[in-house]
Design an enzyme around this catalytic site. Structure first.
Site, PDB file in Angstrom:
ATOM      1  N   HIS A   1       0.902  -1.157   0.000  1.00  0.00           N
ATOM      2  CA  HIS A   1       0.000   0.000   0.000  1.00  0.00           C
ATOM      3  C   HIS A   1       0.937   1.202   0.000  1.00  0.00           C
ATOM      4  O   HIS A   1       1.400   1.631   1.065  1.00  0.00           O
ATOM      5  CB  HIS A   1      -0.883   0.029   1.237  1.00  0.00           C
ATOM      6  CG  HIS A   1      -1.595  -1.271   1.525  1.00  0.00           C
ATOM      7  ND1 HIS A   1      -2.621  -1.741   0.732  1.00  0.00           N
ATOM      8  CD2 HIS A   1      -1.425  -2.200   2.498  1.00  0.00           C
ATOM      9  CE1 HIS A   1      -3.045  -2.904   1.224  1.00  0.00           C
ATOM     10  NE2 HIS A   1      -2.338  -3.199   2.283  1.00  0.00           N
TER      11      HIS A   1
ATOM     12  N   ARG B   1     -14.372  -8.637   5.075  1.00  0.00           N
ATOM     13  CA  ARG B   1     -15.076  -7.576   5.802  1.00  0.00           C
ATOM     14  C   ARG B   1     -15.640  -6.525   4.855  1.00  0.00           C
ATOM     15  O   ARG B   1     -16.612  -5.859   5.166  1.00  0.00           O
ATOM     16  CB  ARG B   1     -14.100  -6.896   6.774  1.00  0.00           C
ATOM     17  CG  ARG B   1     -13.684  -7.760   7.931  1.00  0.00           C
ATOM     18  CD  ARG B   1     -12.611  -7.081   8.780  1.00  0.00           C
ATOM     19  NE  ARG B   1     -11.266  -7.367   8.294  1.00  0.00           N
ATOM     20  CZ  ARG B   1     -10.347  -6.436   7.969  1.00  0.00           C
ATOM     21  NH1 ARG B   1     -10.632  -5.159   8.077  1.00  0.00           N
ATOM     22  NH2 ARG B   1      -9.165  -6.800   7.554  1.00  0.00           N
TER      23      ARG B   1
ATOM     24  N   HIS C   1      -7.000  -9.739   1.495  1.00  0.00           N
ATOM     25  CA  HIS C   1      -6.512  -9.846   2.875  1.00  0.00           C
ATOM     26  C   HIS C   1      -7.386 -10.877   3.594  1.00  0.00           C
ATOM     27  O   HIS C   1      -8.612 -10.807   3.498  1.00  0.00           O
ATOM     28  CB  HIS C   1      -6.740  -8.548   3.655  1.00  0.00           C
ATOM     29  CG  HIS C   1      -5.895  -7.381   3.271  1.00  0.00           C
ATOM     30  ND1 HIS C   1      -6.423  -6.158   2.941  1.00  0.00           N
ATOM     31  CD2 HIS C   1      -4.556  -7.225   3.233  1.00  0.00           C
ATOM     32  CE1 HIS C   1      -5.459  -5.295   2.718  1.00  0.00           C
ATOM     33  NE2 HIS C   1      -4.310  -5.907   2.872  1.00  0.00           N
TER      34      HIS C   1
ATOM     35  N   GLU D   1      -6.144 -12.124   9.311  1.00  0.00           N
ATOM     36  CA  GLU D   1      -4.941 -11.476   9.834  1.00  0.00           C
ATOM     37  C   GLU D   1      -5.038 -11.291  11.346  1.00  0.00           C
ATOM     38  O   GLU D   1      -4.036 -11.365  12.049  1.00  0.00           O
ATOM     39  CB  GLU D   1      -4.776 -10.121   9.130  1.00  0.00           C
ATOM     40  CG  GLU D   1      -3.532  -9.359   9.555  1.00  0.00           C
ATOM     41  CD  GLU D   1      -3.369  -8.051   8.831  1.00  0.00           C
ATOM     42  OE1 GLU D   1      -4.312  -7.636   8.126  1.00  0.00           O
ATOM     43  OE2 GLU D   1      -2.310  -7.423   8.974  1.00  0.00           O
TER      44      GLU D   1
ATOM     45  N   HIS E   1      -1.601 -12.537   4.216  1.00  0.00           N
ATOM     46  CA  HIS E   1      -1.478 -12.844   5.649  1.00  0.00           C
ATOM     47  C   HIS E   1      -1.903 -14.292   5.948  1.00  0.00           C
ATOM     48  O   HIS E   1      -1.074 -15.105   6.271  1.00  0.00           O
ATOM     49  CB  HIS E   1      -2.229 -11.845   6.552  1.00  0.00           C
ATOM     50  CG  HIS E   1      -1.925 -10.414   6.241  1.00  0.00           C
ATOM     51  ND1 HIS E   1      -0.634  -9.936   6.234  1.00  0.00           N
ATOM     52  CD2 HIS E   1      -2.717  -9.358   5.882  1.00  0.00           C
ATOM     53  CE1 HIS E   1      -0.650  -8.657   5.899  1.00  0.00           C
ATOM     54  NE2 HIS E   1      -1.891  -8.274   5.676  1.00  0.00           N
TER      55      HIS E   1
ATOM     56  N   ASP F   1       4.036  -4.475   2.412  1.00  0.00           N
ATOM     57  CA  ASP F   1       2.756  -4.079   2.990  1.00  0.00           C
ATOM     58  C   ASP F   1       2.733  -2.631   3.494  1.00  0.00           C
ATOM     59  O   ASP F   1       2.551  -1.705   2.724  1.00  0.00           O
ATOM     60  CB  ASP F   1       2.392  -5.102   4.090  1.00  0.00           C
ATOM     61  CG  ASP F   1       0.964  -4.988   4.575  1.00  0.00           C
ATOM     62  OD1 ASP F   1       0.280  -4.031   4.204  1.00  0.00           O
ATOM     63  OD2 ASP F   1       0.518  -5.872   5.340  1.00  0.00           O
TER      64      ASP F   1
HETATM   65  C1  NGQ Z   1      -4.912  -2.158   4.855  1.00  0.00           C
HETATM   66  N1  NGQ Z   1      -3.405  -3.479   6.200  1.00  0.00           N
HETATM   67  O1  NGQ Z   1      -5.882  -2.224   4.123  1.00  0.00           O
HETATM   68  O2  NGQ Z   1      -4.011  -1.310   4.720  1.00  0.00           O
HETATM   69  C2  NGQ Z   1      -4.783  -3.177   5.958  1.00  0.00           C
HETATM   70  C3  NGQ Z   1      -5.413  -2.677   7.219  1.00  0.00           C
HETATM   71  C4  NGQ Z   1      -7.808  -3.375   7.174  1.00  0.00           C
HETATM   72  C5  NGQ Z   1      -3.063  -4.661   6.679  1.00  0.00           C
HETATM   73  N2  NGQ Z   1      -3.982  -5.553   6.786  1.00  0.00           N
HETATM   74  C6  NGQ Z   1      -6.830  -2.245   7.116  1.00  0.00           C
HETATM   75  N3  NGQ Z   1      -1.835  -4.910   7.033  1.00  0.00           N
HETATM   76  O3  NGQ Z   1      -7.455  -4.532   6.982  1.00  0.00           O
HETATM   77  O4  NGQ Z   1      -8.983  -3.066   7.393  1.00  0.00           O
HETATM   78 ZN    ZN Z   2      -2.403  -5.048   3.159  1.00  0.00          ZN
END
Ligand code: NGQ
Ligand code: ZN
Length: 460
Positions: A60, A212, A238, A241, A275, A326
């Protein structure tokens, strides 16, 4: 066809280290031929051992600029979820130009560290108030421009993000910049496809953000729509995690997140599950057997307090994996691979857990070769091998790096990963072009100046 020649006294080929390797690079930036035991002739000499560049399968980009800003204790317990609030706060102001400057800085750092391709899991689509920019793909184009400017290979993964929690819960204010319905999302994907089509430096896939952020209906719509645009493109998500995410998924569906994916999508080689930290033994074995890639981001997973991926069981089951930086609190393939093994040593109180005693005793070789193969698969481009047909993406290691001095070929990867903190990468070629020479990128000063200016605006 115009060919350029590079001669390496030592090079890491798919079956191991070889001597006197003549590498011919085609005009398209791909490898035309790779010949061990050859004469150098008029070829340019690599100044050290040559290895394939590492694909970074999960990024990201904008988060590079907030690295270091979430390491202060809050009033209550800190967690992944409080980190996420800091991230949402950071996005209240970030403009497209600033995002582009951050991405360029990140890609220069990645290239110097030995990452030669990246998967950009891109969800920052809209303006701070949630309205799309005049050009729906404005933010995507910033990332693509940063890759072009720095010479980074890139697989763009526009993210479908529609909801704030399992079962179609409404998204929060901090998530406004990410939201699309499948129809608008597919228009964005089409715009990106039109921009990258035919350019071997780029690839395209999609990423439903997480279970989600989508519903089964929007997930199916996006997958079906993608097939019409780009058959066989990589699919990233994702998953599992955080333990709270597992509990919420069970409450919603009666199943754990990886279990749900195994039962509800065609989980095969096109998928990259980012993850996949929290799995039962059964999920671990099934995922390993599915052919999908586990997208592991050990330094971010440590930073966010996620947990430890069940790597020994997954690898024993033949599971494919790659690495990603990440959140970019570290930009180093070496540190990712080191922590992949160290997480196991610390929890199991043993050593050399990810080697294969029977076939490949070198932990470094298993980690590096695994990350090349899985990373290439997840990015959907011909990467990760010094083999004809693959991109000419390679690193020249520095023979004067103390960690490497005096190490025989079969110990070089072990020494590189476990024996130091100096960057051992001297020169970097991407798509047949030298982008880093003697540790410098031609654009590094200008890119850093723009990054500093962007951060000055952001913190003003
Ligand atoms: C993200 N990052 O989308 O940047 C996610 C966090 C989420 C990681 N999972 C936000 N490391 O998963 O809602
Ligand atoms: Zn991520």
């Amino acid at each position: 066809m115009t060919e350029r020649l590079l001669f390496a006294e030592r090079a890491l080929l798919p079956d191991g280290w070889s001597r006197d390797v003549l590498i011919a690079i085609g005009a398209d930036g791909g490898l035309a031929s790779v010949t061990p035991g050859a004469a150098a002739g008029a070829a340019a000499h690599a100044e050290g051992p040559v290895v394939p560049g590492v694909p970074n399968l999960h990024s990201h980009a904008f988060q590079r600029a907030m690295a270091g800003l979430a390491e202060r204790a809050g009033p209550g317990d800190d967690s992944f979820w409080t980190w996420r609030e800091v991230m949402y706060e950071f996005l209240r102001r970030l403009t497209p130009d600033q995002a582009g400057a951050v991405a360029a800085q990140l890609y220069v750092e990645m290239l110097k560290a030995g990452y030669t391709a990246v998967g950009e899991f891109h969800y920052l689509h809209h303006a701070p108030d949630g309205k799309p920019y005049g050009d729906l793909a404005e933010m995507s184009r910033q990332v693509l421009a940063a890759a072009r400017r720095t010479g980074m290979g890139l697989t763009h993964l526009p993210v479908l993000y529609g909801f704030g929690g399992f079962g179609g819960q409404a998204a929060g204010e901090g998530q406004r910049r990410f939201l699309n319905d499948p129809e608008r999302f597919l228009r964005l994907v089409e715009a990106v496809r039109d921009e990258v089509r035919g350019d071997p430096q780029f690839g395209l896939g999609i990423a439903p953000h997480s279970l989600r952020a989508v519903t089964p209906e929007t997930l199916s719509a996006a997958l079906a729509g993608l097939e019409a645009l780009e058959t066989g493109a990589p699919l990233h998500i994702h998953v599992a995690e955080q333990q709270k995410e597992v509990r919420d998924c069970i409450e919603w569906s009666g199943q754990r997140p990886v279990e749900w994916l195994l039962g509800n999508v065609d989980l095969g080689p096109r998928w990259c599950l980012v993850h996949a930290t929290h799995m039962t033994e059964q999920e671990t074995a099934s995922l390993a057997g599915s052919g999908a890639v586990a997208g592991l981001c050990p330094t971010t997973e440590a930073n966010l307090g996620d947990g430890v991926f069940p790597a020994p069981a997954y690898l024993a089951g033949g599971g494919a994996y790659g690495i990603g930086s990440d959140s970019h609190i570290s930009v180093s393939p070496i540190e990712e691979l080191r922590w992949l093994e160290y997480g196991q040593r610390l929890t199991q109180r043993r050593r050399n857990l990810l080697a294969r005693g029977d076939t490949e005793p070198s932990v470094g070789a298993v980690l590096y070769q695994g990350a090349l193969a899985g990373g290439a698969q997840a990015l959907g481009r011909p990467l990760g091998e010094l083999t004809p047909g693959c991109r000419a993406d390679l690193l020249v290691l520095d023979v004067d790096c103390p960690a490497l001095v005096g190490k025989p070929d079969d110990r070089l990867l072990d020494a590189m990963i476990f024996a130091g903190n100096d960057n051992p990468v001297r020169d970097v070629m991407v798509g047949g072009r030298w982008v880093v020479r003697e540790r410098h990128h031609a654009e590094e000063a200008a890119v850093l100046a723009a990054y500093k200016a962007a951060l000055a605006e952001l913190t003003a």
